[in-house]
Design an enzyme around this catalytic site. Structure first.
Site, PDB file in Angstrom:
ATOM      1  CB  THR A  93       8.201 -19.216  15.425  1.00  0.00           C
ATOM      2  OG1 THR A  93       8.370 -19.112  16.837  1.00  0.00           O
ATOM      3  CG2 THR A  93       6.918 -19.972  15.134  1.00  0.00           C
ATOM      4  CD  GLU A 107      19.404  16.023  20.374  1.00  0.00           C
ATOM      5  OE1 GLU A 107      20.179  15.317  19.702  1.00  0.00           O
ATOM      6  OE2 GLU A 107      18.877  15.609  21.424  1.00  0.00           O
ATOM      7  CB  THR A 139      16.141 -13.636  15.909  1.00  0.00           C
ATOM      8  OG1 THR A 139      15.809 -14.673  16.837  1.00  0.00           O
ATOM      9  CG2 THR A 139      16.748 -12.466  16.670  1.00  0.00           C
ATOM     10  CG  HIS A 182      24.562  14.805  21.406  1.00  0.00           C
ATOM     11  ND1 HIS A 182      25.412  14.188  22.292  1.00  0.00           N
ATOM     12  CD2 HIS A 182      23.406  15.025  22.085  1.00  0.00           C
ATOM     13  CE1 HIS A 182      24.810  14.042  23.455  1.00  0.00           C
ATOM     14  NE2 HIS A 182      23.578  14.542  23.362  1.00  0.00           N
TER      15      HIS A 182
END
Length: 643
Positions: free
Chosen positions: A242, A461, A239, A464
């Site tokens: 550093t 698929e 994220t 879905h």
């Protein structure tokens, strides 16, 4: 008076003699050390640069071609059932003389029986008569590698010489007590600034307060404010914790000392604490300064209360020294400590108290606006077919849940794909291919799939896609494919991102139905069900248990929440077996209700599902425009977060 003077003279003489003797002894030790160092170095040089004519290891195939076939083998000695020593015939210098054979090669053997069979087969293949076969003998030997012995002795001489010569030189060689610090000052090249960091505006504001304090401390001190001792950057991996610390170093203009938490941990006792002392000593020398400890959980883990472990004891020593350096009796001002971790829950409480890490700064995954800003930074470094703004908004909506590191990887992967296909510029197709590569893995074009399996995947698929298209609270499909990928099983779909922070019971129900759409399509249109819905069922189970046992949506369970802690070692559940049975029954009822609703929706739009499935079998990849042509516009518009 005279006696006192004589006494003083005698004491001075004794002190002078003592100094002279000690000095002479030290000088003698130094000369002895130099002598031992020279001797050890000469022996090492002699052995390293003198050719010893080591025996050459060869394979059995090389032995057969180079030595056996030309008839150069005199005899073979099998030593310790591990090596076959090859003795080669010497050239006859005079008629009637037979010089002894020379041991020149050796072959590693797995077993004696196997070697004998291979040797016999090789000689028969070369047409050698059985009476002329190579003589093989066996021996058990203890071999001493005198070269290695002398090398070890000479190395020890060299080490002892250095020890006698100067003890400080050993400390310089081992460098155990010093921390391996990366220092960034105001003259450093390639510095990072806050303009190079995007997607974490709130965290950036928090860190900028430290920078403003370091740049102009008088403004704060006049009001009685004290410099904060430290800040803990907390967030998932990738994220930008550093990167934010590097930007702090670039903006502050003060020395910045960076080190990893694992650099403090060593096998030797006390080295970690010594390195902490050394780190803060260096930081105080150049105060005001900033110290950044990356992955501080390596040394900041909560101290154990019982049981003895050498590794834990050493880590505790290191942590104790860090606590003292940050806020102890001998603490001096002017040093700010930043630290990064993605596990703040395991850190010691003493480390998180006010006066040490005064504040915790959360660096979370960026939202859609943050992803847009991050994309604009990385897109400026790529040769694009359009302006960066043309790409950034669409890419931000396609990369829900991506971190800054993931976005950097997308841009780099898109450039690699463009270069691989000999394109002059990076286009949107390259970015979409890069996102597919990162989410689903590599395409497995060589995977052999039967026609029946391919048809099942297409209908799965399609189920879905159709269920999600006609439900009110689901995300619309952007793209669906039946090309198998590495981590996305045999089918892969991508939806419009939903940045909403809150979910209603109706939204979760519709999402459950969409997830069950693949299994329902298999049952209605194919007549049989497959194992392809395993991942879907896992998601449904987790989602429904969360509604019943965590979010308090069930009237039978009531307004109770039993969140499951992944890091908890508790084996007993925080509720009775009766409550557990109620939860299980509720989950089954809710899933059955969602599946019946999904079956009904598939039955009503059976023709659309079949049409989408056949189109998938033909094209393999369908986009939103293809779905619009077959299914028409969505009955209810989708509402999501906007840029």
């Amino acid at each position: 008076m005279g006696n006192d003077k004589k006494k003083t003279n005698s004491q001075s003489l004794a002190q002078w003699m003592k100094v002279a003797v000690v000095g002479s002894f030290q000088e003698a030790l130094k000369k002895l050390g130099n002598l031992l160092s020279v001797i050890g170095g000469l022996i090492l040089s002699f052995f390293y640069f003198r050719p010893f004519g080591k025996k050459q290891e060869i394979s059995f195939q090389e032995f057969k071609i180079k030595v056996l076939e030309p008839g150069l083998v005199d005899h073979i000695v099998v030593s310790n059932k591990e090596f076959a020593k090859i003795y080669v015939k010497s050239n006859e210098s005079e008629v009637g003389t037979h010089p002894p054979a020379k041991y020149k090669y050796y072959v590693k053997i797995g077993s004696v029986d196997s070697f004998e069979r291979k040797l016999e087969k090789a000689q028969e293949g070369l047409g050698i008569d059985h009476h002329d076969f190579v003589r093989v003998t066996y021996s058990s030997e203890i071999e001493i590698d005198w070269v290695s012995v002398f090398l070890i002795l000479s190395t020890l001489l060299l080490v002892f010489g250095v020890l006698f010569d100067n003890k400080e030189r050993i400390d310089g060689i081992l460098n155990l007590g010093k921390a391996h610090v990366t220092t960034v000052d105001k003259y450093a090249q390639n510095k990072v600034y806050f303009k190079d960091v995007a997607g974490c505006d709130e965290a950036k504001q928090e860190v900028m307060e430290f920078v403003r304090f370091l740049k102009n401390p008088k403004k704060f001190q006049e009001l009685g404010a004290k410099l904060p001792k430290g800040a803990l950057l907390v967030g998932p991996p990738g994220t930008g914790k550093t990167l934010l610390a590097k930007a702090t170093a670039g903006e502050s203009g003060v020395p910045f000392l960076s080190i990893s938490g694992s650099d403090f941990l060593q096998v030797f006792v006390g080295i970690g604490a010594a390195r902490v002392r050394n780190l803060f000593k260096e930081a105080r020398k150049c105060a005001p300064s900033i110290v950044f400890i990356d992955e501080i959980d390596a040394i900041g883990r909560a101290r154990s209360s019982g049981g003895y472990s050498p590794s834990n004891d050493e880590r505790d020593r290191t942590l104790n020294q860090l606590l003292v350096e940050m806020d102890g009796f001998g603490t001096t001002a002017g040093v700010v400590v930043l630290a990064g971790t993605n596990r703040p829950d395991i850190l010691d409480k003493a480390l998180l108290r006010p006066g040490r890490f005064d504040r915790q700064i959360t660096v979370d995954k960026p939202d859609i606006k943050g992803r847009d800003q991050i994309f604009q930074i990385y897109l400026n470094k790529i040769k694009l077919s359009h302006e960066p703004l043309y790409f950034s908004k669409r890419l931000a909506s396609l990369t829900q849940g991506f971190t800054g590191a993931d976005i950097s990887n997308v841009c780099n992967e898109a450039a690699l794909i463009a270069a691989r296909t000999e394109e002059a510029q990076v286009t949107m197709d390259h970015f979409e291919a890069a996102i597919d590569r990162i989410i689903g893995g590599l395409e497995k074009k060589n995977r052999v799939i039967s026609k029946q399996e391919r048809r099942t995947i297409a209908y799965h698929e399609a189920g879905h896609a159709v269920v999600g298209w006609f439900l009110e609270h689901t995300e619309p499909l952007l793209k669906v494919t039946i090309v198998p990928r590495g981590t996305a099983a045999l089918g892969f779909a991508q939806y419009v991102s939903n940045e909403n922070l809150l979910m209603t019971k109706e939204q979760l129900f519709d999402r459950t139905c969409m997830t069950l759409g693949g299994r329902a399509a298999e049952q209605v249109l194919i007549g049989t069900i497959s194992t392809g819905a395993q991942n879907d069922l896992e998601k449904v189970t987790k989602m429904t248990y969360a509604q019943v046992a965590i979010y308090g949506f069930s009237e039978k369970v009531g307004l109770l929440s039993f969140p499951q802690r992944e890091d908890s070692s508790e084996t007993s559940k925080p509720y009775s077996s009766k409550t557990g049975a109620i939860i299980d029954n509720e989950v089954r009822e809710w899933v059955n209700k969602a599946y019946k609703h999904t079956i009904q929706l598939i039955e009503e739009r059976k023709g659309k599902v079949a049409e989408i499935a056949e189109l998938l079998l033909e094209k393999e990849v369908l986009h939103q425009d293809d779905l619009l042509q077959v299914l028409g516009p969505r009955p209810s518009p989708f509402k999501s977060a906007e840029l």
